[in-house]
Scaffold this motif. Structure first.
Motif, PDB file in Angstrom:
ATOM      1  N   ARG A  40       5.042  -2.503   9.493  1.00  0.00           N
ATOM      2  CA  ARG A  40       3.867  -3.106   8.716  1.00  0.00           C
ATOM      3  C   ARG A  40       4.503  -4.360   8.204  1.00  0.00           C
ATOM      4  NH1 ARG A  40       2.726   2.033   5.191  1.00  0.00           N
ATOM      5  NH2 ARG A  40       4.994   2.103   5.733  1.00  0.00           N
ATOM      6  N   ASN A  81       0.868  -1.143   0.069  1.00  0.00           N
ATOM      7  CA  ASN A  81      -0.167  -0.217   0.061  1.00  0.00           C
ATOM      8  C   ASN A  81       0.949   1.308   0.026  1.00  0.00           C
ATOM      9  OD1 ASN A  81      -2.599   1.560   0.174  1.00  0.00           O
ATOM     10  ND2 ASN A  81      -1.819   1.898   2.366  1.00  0.00           N
ATOM     11  N   GLU A  82       2.008   1.436   0.722  1.00  0.00           N
ATOM     12  CA  GLU A  82       2.703   2.381   0.954  1.00  0.00           C
ATOM     13  C   GLU A  82       4.191   2.029   0.968  1.00  0.00           C
ATOM     14  OE1 GLU A  82       3.294   6.787   3.289  1.00  0.00           O
ATOM     15  OE2 GLU A  82       1.711   5.164   3.885  1.00  0.00           O
ATOM     16  N   MET A  83       5.089   2.759   0.593  1.00  0.00           N
ATOM     17  CA  MET A  83       6.585   2.418   0.781  1.00  0.00           C
ATOM     18  C   MET A  83       7.199   2.936   1.943  1.00  0.00           C
ATOM     19  SD  MET A  83       9.294   0.942  -0.718  1.00  0.00           S
ATOM     20  CE  MET A  83       8.372   0.563  -2.043  1.00  0.00           C
ATOM     21  N   ASN A  86       9.125   4.660   4.950  1.00  0.00           N
ATOM     22  CA  ASN A  86      10.118   5.649   5.048  1.00  0.00           C
ATOM     23  C   ASN A  86      11.529   5.043   5.355  1.00  0.00           C
ATOM     24  OD1 ASN A  86       9.234   8.131   4.170  1.00  0.00           O
ATOM     25  ND2 ASN A  86       7.541   7.721   5.639  1.00  0.00           N
ATOM     26  N   LYS A 115      12.309   7.081   1.334  1.00  0.00           N
ATOM     27  CA  LYS A 115      11.368   6.087   0.530  1.00  0.00           C
ATOM     28  C   LYS A 115      11.866   5.919  -0.771  1.00  0.00           C
ATOM     29  CE  LYS A 115       6.803   7.199   1.875  1.00  0.00           C
ATOM     30  NZ  LYS A 115       5.264   7.610   1.753  1.00  0.00           N
ATOM     31  N   LYS A 163       9.214   3.177  11.942  1.00  0.00           N
ATOM     32  CA  LYS A 163       8.424   4.663  11.972  1.00  0.00           C
ATOM     33  C   LYS A 163       9.507   5.749  11.818  1.00  0.00           C
ATOM     34  CE  LYS A 163       4.425   6.656  11.135  1.00  0.00           C
ATOM     35  NZ  LYS A 163       3.451   6.330  10.186  1.00  0.00           N
ATOM     36  N   ARG A 197      13.129   1.926  -1.869  1.00  0.00           N
ATOM     37  CA  ARG A 197      12.516   1.277  -3.275  1.00  0.00           C
ATOM     38  C   ARG A 197      13.872   0.958  -4.118  1.00  0.00           C
ATOM     39  NH1 ARG A 197       7.975   1.584  -6.136  1.00  0.00           N
ATOM     40  NH2 ARG A 197       8.439   1.630  -8.503  1.00  0.00           N
ATOM     41  N   ASP A 230      -2.646  -6.685   2.563  1.00  0.00           N
ATOM     42  CA  ASP A 230      -1.805  -5.936   1.524  1.00  0.00           C
ATOM     43  C   ASP A 230      -1.260  -6.998   0.474  1.00  0.00           C
ATOM     44  OD1 ASP A 230      -2.044  -3.347   2.733  1.00  0.00           O
ATOM     45  OD2 ASP A 230      -0.158  -3.627   3.701  1.00  0.00           O
TER      46      ASP A 230
END
Length: 261
Positions: A121, A32-34, A36, A63, A84, A67, A141
């Motif tokens: 996550r 859903n989201e890369m 940090n 990010k 986080k 990636r 996910d």
């Protein structure tokens, strides 16, 4: 195209998936989201861009950098947990640091895979025999990750059979089919794109169920899987209609097909 297959063995209670054929690019493009920030559980200092002084773990922040790490095919031993912020790492107790060391070494969480302190996550680990072990705090996910991988494998299968042809545009796999595959994967399944055949513009991709679940993590290659598997149907894709279909043709005791279908 031997080796063009997806193997999945999931544990829905632990939010864990053991897989083969779902690569780090599928993971990156499917989540859903890369994150940090990621912590490198194998302390891979060569590919890190920072080191946390408190835990002494190598980390990657940003990010874009995260990636790039995942998409780098030269890195073959990725073992990460996201976090986080650096402040969360700085507040970790010795016992919590020890649990991360245990995770990186034993490839299983000491207790629970998700830390309230790190607010992670995901856990992503390359393990033996080209298998990948992943944990998802929100297991849904993984559904999108699987969808991304299924489409990639089908495109590869299609393009490998033809020369100088326009690449196949593949529609998303319907969520109900993805969910059925995930439920089936609790016993270990293999989606054999390398055995797929096309007839009347419809791809029929054989689907196998692992017959000896106690050996689920010990196979070395696809041939050893087939030695202990039963064909239960196929995953089909109609090129003209751009429609996916799951056909289960074998009744077996371990899964309630009426519940799945």
């Amino acid at each position: 195209m031997r080796g063009n297959f997806i193997y999945i063995n999931s544990n829905l209670v632990r939010n864990m998936v053991i897989s083969h054929g779902i690569n780090s690019a599928d993971f990156v493009n499917g989540i859903n989201e890369m994150p940090n920030n990621i912590l490198l559980l194998n302390d891979d200092r060569e590919n890190a861009n920072s080191i946390n002084s408190h835990t002494r773990f190598s980390t990657i922040t940003g990010k874009s950098a995260v990636r790039s790490f995942f998409l780098n095919k030269q890195i073959t031993n990725k073992k990460i947990i996201d976090f986080k912020s650096a402040d969360d790492l700085d507040s970790m107790l010795d016992s919590e640091i020890a649990s991360l060391l245990y995770l990186g070494h034993m490839e299983v969480p000491m207790l629970y895979p998700f830390s309230s302190k790190l607010q992670n996550r995901y856990i992503y680990m390359d393990i033996r025999h080209n298998l990948v072990k992943t944990f998802y705090r929100k297991f849904s996910d993984f559904n999108h990750v699987l969808d991304i991988s299924l489409k990639r494998h089908l495109r590869y299968t299609h393009n490998g059979k033809r020369v100088f042809i326009r690449p196949l545009v593949v529609k998303d796999v319907p969520n109900d089919i993805v969910l059925k595959l995930v439920k089936l994967s609790n016993d270990g399944i293999l989606i054999a794109f390398d055995l797929a055949n096309e007839k009347n513009r419809i791809y029929h991709i054989p689907l196998f169920l692992e017959d000896r679940s106690e050996y689920q993590y010990t196979w070395n290659d696809v041939n050893s899987f087939y030695d202990s598997a039963i064909k239960i149907g196929s995953l089909d894709y109609d090129i003209n209609l751009s429609v996916w279909k799951l056909n289960i043709t074998v009744q077996f005791e371990s899964i309630d097909l009426n519940y799945l279908l």
